[in-house]
Enzyme design. Structure first.
Site, PDB file in Angstrom:
ATOM      1  N   LYS A  45      41.381  30.221  34.138  1.00  0.00           N
ATOM      2  CA  LYS A  45      41.345  30.994  32.885  1.00  0.00           C
ATOM      3  C   LYS A  45      42.498  31.986  32.970  1.00  0.00           C
ATOM      4  O   LYS A  45      42.411  32.996  33.660  1.00  0.00           O
ATOM      5  CB  LYS A  45      39.973  31.678  32.761  1.00  0.00           C
ATOM      6  CG  LYS A  45      39.944  33.017  32.043  1.00  0.00           C
ATOM      7  CD  LYS A  45      40.279  32.977  30.578  1.00  0.00           C
ATOM      8  CE  LYS A  45      40.171  34.406  30.000  1.00  0.00           C
ATOM      9  NZ  LYS A  45      41.491  34.988  29.714  1.00  0.00           N
ATOM     10  N   GLY A  94      42.306  41.285  38.558  1.00  0.00           N
ATOM     11  CA  GLY A  94      42.392  42.020  37.301  1.00  0.00           C
ATOM     12  C   GLY A  94      41.901  43.439  37.493  1.00  0.00           C
ATOM     13  O   GLY A  94      42.002  44.006  38.585  1.00  0.00           O
ATOM     14  N   CYS A 128      49.812  45.840  40.503  1.00  0.00           N
ATOM     15  CA  CYS A 128      48.602  46.418  41.105  1.00  0.00           C
ATOM     16  C   CYS A 128      48.950  47.272  42.304  1.00  0.00           C
ATOM     17  O   CYS A 128      48.314  48.280  42.571  1.00  0.00           O
ATOM     18  CB  CYS A 128      47.639  45.314  41.504  1.00  0.00           C
ATOM     19  SG  CYS A 128      48.394  44.116  42.603  1.00  0.00           S
TER      20      CYS A 128
HETATM   21  P1  NAP Z   1      41.862  42.465  33.021  1.00  0.00           P
HETATM   22  O1  NAP Z   1      41.800  43.043  31.671  1.00  0.00           O
HETATM   23  O2  NAP Z   1      40.803  42.818  33.985  1.00  0.00           O
HETATM   24  O3  NAP Z   1      41.903  40.894  32.808  1.00  0.00           O
HETATM   25  C1  NAP Z   1      41.964  39.988  33.887  1.00  0.00           C
HETATM   26  C2  NAP Z   1      41.372  38.668  33.442  1.00  0.00           C
HETATM   27  O4  NAP Z   1      39.979  38.845  33.138  1.00  0.00           O
HETATM   28  C3  NAP Z   1      42.008  38.120  32.179  1.00  0.00           C
HETATM   29  O5  NAP Z   1      42.087  36.718  32.280  1.00  0.00           O
HETATM   30  C4  NAP Z   1      41.037  38.569  31.125  1.00  0.00           C
HETATM   31  O6  NAP Z   1      41.071  37.838  29.911  1.00  0.00           O
HETATM   32  C5  NAP Z   1      39.703  38.401  31.814  1.00  0.00           C
HETATM   33  N1  NAP Z   1      38.652  39.213  31.191  1.00  0.00           N
HETATM   34  C6  NAP Z   1      38.801  40.314  30.401  1.00  0.00           C
HETATM   35  N2  NAP Z   1      37.600  40.779  29.997  1.00  0.00           N
HETATM   36  C7  NAP Z   1      36.664  39.945  30.533  1.00  0.00           C
HETATM   37  C8  NAP Z   1      35.247  39.894  30.471  1.00  0.00           C
HETATM   38  N3  NAP Z   1      34.538  40.796  29.795  1.00  0.00           N
HETATM   39  N4  NAP Z   1      34.612  38.908  31.140  1.00  0.00           N
HETATM   40  C9  NAP Z   1      35.321  37.989  31.841  1.00  0.00           C
HETATM   41  N5  NAP Z   1      36.655  37.977  31.916  1.00  0.00           N
HETATM   42  C10 NAP Z   1      37.336  38.952  31.281  1.00  0.00           C
HETATM   43  O7  NAP Z   1      43.238  42.785  33.729  1.00  0.00           O
HETATM   44  P2  NAP Z   1      44.705  42.640  33.146  1.00  0.00           P
HETATM   45  O8  NAP Z   1      44.910  43.701  32.135  1.00  0.00           O
HETATM   46  O9  NAP Z   1      44.961  41.241  32.766  1.00  0.00           O
HETATM   47  O10 NAP Z   1      45.564  42.963  34.460  1.00  0.00           O
HETATM   48  C11 NAP Z   1      45.753  44.261  34.923  1.00  0.00           C
HETATM   49  C12 NAP Z   1      44.837  44.622  36.071  1.00  0.00           C
HETATM   50  O11 NAP Z   1      44.924  43.643  37.107  1.00  0.00           O
HETATM   51  C13 NAP Z   1      45.219  45.912  36.709  1.00  0.00           C
HETATM   52  O12 NAP Z   1      44.088  46.711  36.947  1.00  0.00           O
HETATM   53  C14 NAP Z   1      45.846  45.486  38.025  1.00  0.00           C
HETATM   54  O13 NAP Z   1      45.810  46.464  39.022  1.00  0.00           O
HETATM   55  C15 NAP Z   1      45.079  44.284  38.372  1.00  0.00           C
HETATM   56  N6  NAP Z   1      45.814  43.413  39.320  1.00  0.00           N
HETATM   57  C16 NAP Z   1      45.379  43.342  40.620  1.00  0.00           C
HETATM   58  C17 NAP Z   1      46.062  42.566  41.550  1.00  0.00           C
HETATM   59  C18 NAP Z   1      45.585  42.419  42.980  1.00  0.00           C
HETATM   60  O14 NAP Z   1      46.021  41.493  43.664  1.00  0.00           O
HETATM   61  N7  NAP Z   1      44.717  43.276  43.485  1.00  0.00           N
HETATM   62  C19 NAP Z   1      47.186  41.854  41.142  1.00  0.00           C
HETATM   63  C20 NAP Z   1      47.613  41.953  39.810  1.00  0.00           C
HETATM   64  C21 NAP Z   1      46.905  42.736  38.908  1.00  0.00           C
HETATM   65  P3  NAP Z   1      41.852  38.477  28.644  1.00  0.00           P
HETATM   66  O15 NAP Z   1      43.206  37.980  28.755  1.00  0.00           O
HETATM   67  O16 NAP Z   1      41.169  37.991  27.444  1.00  0.00           O
HETATM   68  O17 NAP Z   1      41.808  39.960  28.721  1.00  0.00           O
END
Ligand code: NAP
Ligand code: MG
Length: 501
Positions: free
Chosen positions: A194, A247, A304
């Site tokens: 996804k 995420g 991140c």
């Molecule tokens: P996000 O909003 O948490 O989204 C991540 C994924 O989850 C997307 O595919 C998103 O789909 C999905 N999602 C959103 N709401 C959901 C729900 N209620 N139920 C199930 N799935 C859901 O994060 P993002 O804005 O894409 O990315 C930024 C975040 O990722 C930051 O906090 C960053 O620090 C973190 N990150 C962490 C790492 C690591 O390795 N630790 C690496 C990169 C990024 P949608 O596209 O529809 O929102």
């Protein structure tokens, strides 16, 4: 320069004009329309133009993808293949991705705004290396025969977990995907990917390239759509065995809840960070300031592990800040399709507004704007979502800007008086993803890095490493680990077999 020679911008733009996008969901080896029949518009942050319609996957699509993945798993078309053969397919997959690298890089750049040349040099290199690395590892891992007695034989073998849901963000869309599907496929699982809404068209092409490389139908399905629909349906699905998630903190915790309320599937959350780059008094403060600023602005700061806090001892504060300011001047945003651009567009208007709001509140809290502006940056086109890199000084550890992830090009500088205060400030957030440490003293390097609460510590560098090093965090940053042979643990079960002879 010869005015007749096409610029990098001309070349990328010409390639962009030939791209075509097919909405759909990739299930059981075929790109088909979503059962929802609904689409949403994908808007490019480069210029605000609508790039494509993307299928809004539904829970019925997730059901179909899980059914396909389960059937592929149970009939052994992939799990039953010799590991060396699975490895060969992954290596072929890497080669096919490499052969389409420019197109994938361009799609990513248009989708989420990072410079196309960066997507090519970093993002595409990362996924190709990752797929090759796991392809080469496939036949190198051994099982165990730990116990022996004259009348028995104990075996500990590794079995694939089954059906894996991989849910990924948009900031490094293919890198994050590779880190998940590499070890999951290597181990023999079937996967449903996804992608983030913003980066669905690069993900669909990746799925098609896997088929071209010889991955059997149903082993890698791609279902784009809203997180609250497709992501939640995967998280709650009773026939999904593992969720590997990267995420935000909030969504990561939701997945733990989905699991608890459904089948208790295992969930591996890899979440955000507020990483500190600690500069001790004996450090090369110029290098520290430059690299820390680079680490907080690279990829528009949408990282991140961004070094979003520079925790610096007062003795070298001025030198480190001057170097950070100098670095910020070299990283002004530009057109993502221009190879001269060191920074591209912010992923969306919503994210841009969120960043501006956080900086505005930091200034109200008493921070000083030493570089950048909270106003939108104009690259000359009058369009698109851009923000110049921002350096905030006089930041105190308790301010919102020092505690909450910005996920944008904002560096907060926090001055400290001693090594112990530096450690306390560095560790003083709920996160534990990464940290930087700058010192020439070998003992201090070991002493302080041991005390930094972070899954990765970079000493006298930032964002370095290779596929052999695991990546992940603790605390609010989650507990999953990507990369390295350790990642295979997430997608396998240990089986103990005791044989009476
Ligand atoms: P996000 O909003 O948490 O989204 C991540 C994924 O989850 C997307 O595919 C998103 O789909 C999905 N999602 C959103 N709401 C959901 C729900 N209620 N139920 C199930 N799935 C859901 O994060 P993002 O804005 O894409 O990315 C930024 C975040 O990722 C930051 O906090 C960053 O620090 C973190 N990150 C962490 C790492 C690591 O390795 N630790 C690496 C990169 C990024 P949608 O596209 O529809 O929102
Ligand atoms: Mg999102």
């Amino acid at each position: 320069m010869n005015p007749d020679m096409p610029t990098s911008l001309d070349v990328w733009a010409a390639e962009a004009s030939t791209l075509s996008w097919n909405p759909g969901v990739l299930i059981d080896g075929r790109l088909v329309p979503s059962q929802s029949s609904q689409t949403f518009d994908l808007v490019s942050p480069r210029d605000g133009a609508v790039l494509s319609a993307v299928s809004a996957g539904s829970s019925a699509d997730v059901d179909a993808a899980v059914t396909s993945a389960r059937a592929a798993f149970e009939d052994g078309r992939w799990a039953g293949v010799a590991p060396i053969e699975r490895g060969a397919v992954l290596i072929r997959f890497a080669d096919v991705v490499a052969s389409r690298a420019r197109e994938l890089a361009l799609r990513i750049s248009l989708e989420m705004g990072k410079p196309a040349h960066d997507a090519l040099a970093v993002e595409l290199r990362a996924i190709v290396q990752c797929l090759r690395w796991y392809g080469q590892l496939a036949d190198k891992l051994g099982d165990e025969a730990p116990v022996s007695s004259p009348s028995s034989l104990g075996l500990v073998t590794r079995e694939p977990a089954g059906v894996v849901g991989a849910v990924v963000p948009w900031n490094f869309p293919l890198t994050m995907t590779g880190w998940k599907i590499g070890p999951a496929l290597m181990a023999g699982n079937s996967v449903i990917l996804k992608p983030a809404e913003q980066t669905s068209i690069s993900a669909l092409l990746l799925g098609e390239l896997a088929l071209e490389a010889g991955l059997p139908d149903g082993v890698l399905n791609v279902v784009p759509g809203l997180g609250s629909v497709v992501g939640e349906a995967l998280g709650r699905h009773p026939d999904v065995d593992v969720i590997s998630f990267t995420g935000s903190v909030g969504v990561g915790r939701r997945f733990l809840g989905y699991s608890a309320e459904s089948n208790g599937k295992r969930v591996w959350p890899e979440l955000g960070g507020k990483s500190a780059s600690v500069v001790l008094a004996d450090a090369d403060a110029g290098a520290a300031g430059r690299t820390t600023a680079w680490g907080s602005f690279y990829n528009q700061g949408e990282m991140c592990s961004a070094s979003s806090r520079m925790v610096v001892m007062r003795d070298v504060l001025d030198e480190a800040v001057d170097a950070a300011l100098e670095q910020s001047r070299t990283m002004q945003p530009g057109d993502p399709l221009d190879d001269a651009s060191q920074m591209g567009a912010i992923v969306s208007e919503v994210q841009l507004a969120r960043m501006q709001g956080m900086v505005e509140r930091a200034l109200k809290d008493g921070a000083t704007l030493a570089a950048g502006s909270i106003e939108r940056f104009d690259i000359g086109s009058g369009r698109g979502s851009y923000l110049a890199p921002i350096v905030l000084t006089d930041v105190r550890p308790d301010m919102e800007i020092a505690q909450v992830e910005v996920f944008g090009p904002v560096l907060s500088v926090i001055a400290v008086a001693s090594e112990s205060e530096a450690i306390e400030v560095a560790n003083g957030t709920p996160f534990g993803l990464a940290a930087g440490l700058w010192t020439k003293d070998l003992s201090a390097a070991h002493r302080v890095s041991r005390r930094l609460r972070a899954g990765t510590v970079w000493v006298n560098c930032y964002e370095e490493g290779n596929m052999s090093m695991p990546f992940g965090g603790s605390g609010a940053s989650g507990f999953g680990r990507d990369k390295s042979a350790h990642a295979v643990d997430k997608y396998t079960d240990l089986k103990s077999t005791w044989i009476e002879l």
